[in-house]
Enzyme design. Structure first.
Site, mmCIF file in Angstrom:
data_model
loop_
_atom_site.group_PDB
_atom_site.id
_atom_site.type_symbol
_atom_site.label_atom_id
_atom_site.label_comp_id
_atom_site.label_asym_id
_atom_site.label_seq_id
_atom_site.Cartn_x
_atom_site.Cartn_y
_atom_site.Cartn_z
ATOM 1 N N HIS A 573 0.736 -1.365 -0.063
ATOM 2 C CA HIS A 573 -0.069 0.039 0.154
ATOM 3 C C HIS A 573 0.772 1.341 -0.033
ATOM 4 C CE1 HIS A 573 -3.128 -3.225 2.103
ATOM 5 N NE2 HIS A 573 -2.862 -3.173 1.144
HETATM 6 C C1 LIG Z 1 -0.014 -8.232 -4.343
HETATM 7 C C2 LIG Z 1 -0.701 -6.896 -4.335
HETATM 8 C C3 LIG Z 1 -1.819 -6.790 -3.441
HETATM 9 C C4 LIG Z 1 -2.624 -6.255 -2.714
HETATM 10 N N1 LIG Z 1 -3.519 -6.389 -2.057
HETATM 11 C C5 LIG Z 1 -4.660 -5.800 -1.885
HETATM 12 C C6 LIG Z 1 -6.505 -5.056 -1.431
HETATM 13 O O1 LIG Z 1 -6.503 -6.710 -1.132
HETATM 14 N N2 LIG Z 1 -7.088 -4.882 -1.821
HETATM 15 C C7 LIG Z 1 -6.532 -3.771 -1.884
HETATM 16 O O2 LIG Z 1 -7.471 -2.429 -1.120
HETATM 17 N N3 LIG Z 1 -5.453 -3.262 -2.008
HETATM 18 C C8 LIG Z 1 -4.955 -4.808 -2.682
HETATM 19 N N4 LIG Z 1 -3.561 -3.590 -3.016
HETATM 20 C C9 LIG Z 1 -3.157 -2.640 -3.427
HETATM 21 C C10 LIG Z 1 -3.803 -1.866 -4.764
HETATM 22 O O3 LIG Z 1 -4.022 -2.594 -5.823
HETATM 23 C C11 LIG Z 1 -3.003 -0.726 -4.641
HETATM 24 O O4 LIG Z 1 -2.762 0.544 -4.187
HETATM 25 C C12 LIG Z 1 -3.819 0.040 -6.393
HETATM 26 O O5 LIG Z 1 -4.076 -0.971 -7.252
HETATM 27 C C13 LIG Z 1 -2.976 0.819 -7.321
HETATM 28 O O6 LIG Z 1 -3.557 1.887 -7.972
HETATM 29 P P1 LIG Z 1 -2.941 2.673 -8.841
HETATM 30 O O7 LIG Z 1 -3.717 3.387 -9.640
HETATM 31 O O8 LIG Z 1 -2.635 3.433 -7.357
HETATM 32 O O9 LIG Z 1 -1.940 2.027 -9.717
HETATM 33 P P2 LIG Z 1 -1.931 0.823 -9.974
HETATM 34 O O10 LIG Z 1 -3.479 0.200 -10.836
HETATM 35 O O11 LIG Z 1 -0.858 -0.143 -9.780
HETATM 36 O O12 LIG Z 1 -2.041 1.013 -11.690
HETATM 37 C C14 LIG Z 1 -0.400 1.744 -11.833
HETATM 38 C C15 LIG Z 1 -0.620 1.412 -13.995
HETATM 39 O O13 LIG Z 1 0.158 2.375 -14.489
HETATM 40 C C16 LIG Z 1 1.045 0.843 -15.372
HETATM 41 N N5 LIG Z 1 1.881 2.010 -16.017
HETATM 42 C C17 LIG Z 1 2.984 2.290 -14.904
HETATM 43 N N6 LIG Z 1 4.139 3.316 -16.017
HETATM 44 C C18 LIG Z 1 3.799 3.406 -17.047
HETATM 45 C C19 LIG Z 1 4.347 3.692 -18.071
HETATM 46 N N7 LIG Z 1 5.246 4.013 -18.082
HETATM 47 N N8 LIG Z 1 3.527 3.651 -19.691
HETATM 48 C C20 LIG Z 1 2.463 2.869 -19.229
HETATM 49 N N9 LIG Z 1 1.804 2.114 -18.264
HETATM 50 C C21 LIG Z 1 2.427 2.433 -17.301
HETATM 51 C C22 LIG Z 1 1.712 0.070 -14.730
HETATM 52 O O14 LIG Z 1 1.250 -0.844 -15.139
HETATM 53 C C23 LIG Z 1 -0.427 -0.302 -13.953
HETATM 54 O O15 LIG Z 1 -1.056 -0.712 -14.713
HETATM 55 C C24 LIG Z 1 -2.836 -5.142 -3.494
HETATM 56 C C25 LIG Z 1 -1.416 -4.504 -3.872
HETATM 57 C C26 LIG Z 1 -0.508 -5.682 -4.755
HETATM 58 C C27 LIG Z 1 0.606 -5.528 -5.368
#
Ligand SMILES: Cc1cc2nc3c(=O)[nH]c(=O)nc-3n(C[C@H](O)[C@H](O)[C@H](O)COP(=O)(O)OP(=O)(O)OC[C@H]3O[C@@H](n4cnc5c(N)ncnc54)[C@H](O)[C@@H]3O)c2cc1C
Ligand SMILES: *[C@@H]1O[C@H](CO)[C@@H](O)[C@H](O)[C@H]1NC(C)=O
Ligand SMILES: *[C@@H]1O[C@H](CO)[C@@H](O)[C@H](O)[C@H]1NC(C)=O
Length: 654
Positions: A573
């Protein structure tokens, strides 16, 4: 166990798909591939892509996102990253047919396998994970391979919501009220609640009705499968004084069964929830396997006007007439900012990156740690056993009924929010720990996946967990929700393909309160274990000391501190790397409308803007941020008039 898993899957899917021959070829090839490539034990991404090759497009969800790049194409908005927040933004902005949206995502689309909740940890060993490692830190991770913590991150259409554990938690009222109080108008609990409600289709039994959403895109469900041990835990926690609550409702403090980002027993990723319903809109272009490497910024006006990205090994520029929105997550949004000249001045100079704007990007990083060194046994088969998961009947139950042990969130079945007696917060309803009930331990899958996702060393595994392999175990793993220790990240080089460097800086708060809180939580779990409902099954603490801590008396505070320094690990997180804050906050990177300070037409919309660690897992808060930001963007570009007219939008274009 794993080849067997593939065979069972193959059989069931074969029956359904009437494509027996093709699918068996896929399985055959994929097993061969898995055995040839050491380390990649089982690669669902590979199964998925091979499956596509053979089975063609009639099989959902193949080839959903295969649009092609066009040189020098113009859009109104470019969204980078299709994760928990980016998927929402792409959906909501493309609701306006007059706006043309580009969504860029490095990862590929998920295969049908990622939909199966129980095998969630497996996907950390696939291409759907960025596979990052934190830097080595003195006196923590002592019992992990190489003393480096794995920091997984989703890399797929749907981002981390493709590989996460699907635990759905909004967070505490106080979390958001604190955001607002620290100078972020519009982010108090009352302000953000409508956005949690808007996204949601709540299908949970224990719910505070008026606070929950109906008919939204994101399905939130009870997990259809519950082991007897989960019932015992939820009862036991109540017996020692914890209230039975909807922790996504009015009161968070208490215990309940886990609520999941799940629909009909399958994973409900943000790809499924938000992109699939929007993907056929003619004004939304989604490019998978396209990597943004730089934000284009006009140096005269300090205005973002596009993105350089790489797809099929070719460079492309795409232009944004209105805004560029970074939703690349808490690691890659700060990385992209710094690669584009927005970040700490000295750091960028060091790396020879021309400065656009001096900002504290990546300088703050909070994380949620957990600990799995406290294990209990029970004397009956009431736990969620690996055996049950690998039975053919489990697949049949999942495929035909959306039920059974395969719907389990990788073993997570219940949550308790507690306030320990070392908390210094005056608010009696503000938890400092979450306890996650797991009907099993690192031994449940014989050390195949769980312990490898956390990189627990062979020495520790063999000493503590190996002997438990055929027993019945459970854990209440504490998660430190408001850590005092703060980490950071920086770039390794100006090469966009290099990993950033990550520093967790765990357990470094001067008063050692992070450790003390963990120890208090460990003792609270023991109290629950002593409850009549858990004692009915003879719940007993495993007293094997972990190698490295044998010189301490078992169950002393010193023993637990030593253990914590050996096998704590992240629950993924990480937040605050592009912190939201008022202009006078020296740590702030974006303002309360998520606009990057000093650079026009550029916003960050994802978990990296979260200013303080929430009392939550961060998927639901990221979805909320996507919803709220979409409204902020709409408000800015469609001035107050009420109805959307393209004339109005054009007036604001460059
Ligand atoms: C193993 C794991 C288990 C988890 N379990 C839970 C859970 O049970 N419940 C919960 O609430 N949260 C959980 N989390 C945390 C939660 O999933 C994340 O905090 C949340 O998904 C973050 O969302 P985001 O939109 O910030 O980023 P992300 O969902 O990480 O999305 C970012 C996206 O941007 C893309 N990207 C990155 N750089 C580039 C680039 N240069 N060009 C194009 N695309 C790019 C990435 O590939 C990714 O697809 C977990 C996380 C992980 C890794
Ligand atoms: C907190 O509770 C534990 C036992 O549950 C006790 O050992 C400890 O002394 C208490 N600490 C404080 C600060 O009250
Ligand atoms: C498990 O332990 C409890 C409490 O000691 C006992 O009452 C029960 O009979 C035991 N069950 C089995 C199957 O041994």
């Amino acid at each position: 166990m794993i080849p067997k898993l593939i065979v069972f899957l193959a059989l069931t899917v074969t029956v359904l798909s009437q494509n027996a021959e093709e699918f068996l070829k896929v399985v055959e090839k994929s097993v061969k591939h898995a055995t040839e490539r050491k380390g990649r034990i089982f690669n669902p991404a590979y199964v998925g892509s091979t499956y596509k090759q053979y089975a063609g497009a009639q099989h959902r969800p193949t080839f959903l996102y295969n649009q092609q790049p066009v040189a020098e194409e113009k859009f109104d908005f470019i969204v980078v990253g299709s994760g928990s927040a980016g998927s929402v933004v792409a959906n909501r902005l493309s609701e306006n047919p007059d706006w043309k949206i580009l969504l860029l995502e490095v990862g590929e689309e998920a295969s049908f396998l990622t939909d199966i909740p129980a095998i969630a940890p497996i996907f950390q060993f696939t291409n759907y994970n960025w596979n990052y490692l934190a830097e080595k830190q003195e006196n923590v991770c002592l019992g992990l391979d190489g003393q480096r913590m794995a920091w997984p991150r989703g890399r797929a259409v749907g981002g981390s919501s493709i590989i996460n554990y699907m635990i759905h938690v909004r967070g505490n009222r106080r979390d958001y009220d604190r955001w607002a109080a620290s100078g972020n108008p519009g982010w108090s609990y009352e302000d953000v609640l409508p956005y949690f409600i808007k996204s949601e289709d709540a299908r949970v039994e224990k719910q505070d009705g008026e606070l929950r959403g109906r008919g939204g895109y994101l399905t939130v469900s009870d997990v259809p499968f519950r082991s007897e041990s989960a019932h015992a835990f939820v009862r036991g926690a109540q017996e020692v004084g914890h209230k039975y609550v909807d922790y996504n409702g009015a009161d968070q403090l208490g215990v309940s069964y886990v609520q999941a980002d799940q629909r009909d027993g399958y994973r409900c990723s943000t790809e499924k929830a938000f992109l699939r319903p929007a993907r056929e809109r003619p004004n939304l272009k989604i490019l998978a396997q396209a990597r943004a490497i730089k934000i284009l910024i006009n140096p005269k006006t300090n205005s973002a006007f596009g993105i350089t990205y790489v797809k099929n090994r070719q460079y492309f520029n795409a232009y944004a007439k209105k805004e560029v929105i970074l939703s690349a997550g808490a690691f890659n949004s700060p990385q992209l900012l710094m690669l584009s000249g927005i970040g700490p001045k000295e750091h960028l100079q060091e790396l020879d990156i021309p400065l656009v704007k001096d900002l504290p990007v990546g300088q703050k990083l909070y994380d949620h740690l957990t600990f799995f060194g406290q294990v209990f046994t029970v004397n009956q088969s009431i736990v969620n056993l690996q055996k049950a998961v690998t039975q053919p009947s489990a697949f049949v139950e999942l495929l035909f009924k959306g039920r059974g042990p395969l719907t389990s969130l990788g073993g997570v079945e219940a949550l308790a929010y507690i306030k320990t007696n070392v908390s210094r917060d005056p608010d009696p309803s503000f938890p400092d720990v979450e306890i996650i009930f797991v009907g099993g331990s690192l031994s449940t899958d014989n050390g195949d996946f769980y312990r490898k996702t956390f990189k627990v060393s062979d020495e520790i595994y063999n000493a503590v967990f190996g002997p438990l392999e055929n027993g019945f175990t459970w854990m209440g793993i504490p998660m430190l929700v408001h850590p005092r220790s703060v980490g950071y990240l920086k770039l390794k080089s100006k090469n966009p393909y290099h990993w950033p460097k990550f520093y967790g800086n765990y357990f470094t708060d001067p008063e050692n309160l992070d450790i003390k809180t963990f120890i208090a939580a460990i003792r609270e779990v023991q109290r629950i274990s002593d409850s009549p409902s858990m004692q009915k099954y003879g719940s007993t603490l495993v007293t094997t000391k972990i190698p490295g801590c044998q010189h301490h008396t078992f169950n002393s505070d010193e023993y637990w501190e030593c253990s914590l320094r050996h096998i704590s690990a992240t629950l993924h997180h990480q937040v605050a790397t592009c912190k939201m804050g008022p202009s006078h906050d020296p740590e702030a990177v974006v303002d309360s409308k998520l606009r990057v300070y000093g650079v026009k037409r550029l916003r960050v919309v994802d978990s990296s803007v979260i200013p303080m660690p929430p009392t939550a897992h961060t998927n639901a808060p990221s979805v909320m941020i996507g919803e709220k930001a979409s409204d902020l963007i709409k408000e800015d570009w469609i001035k107050a008039k009420g109805n959307i007219r393209s004339k109005d939008i054009r007036r604001h274009s460059p």
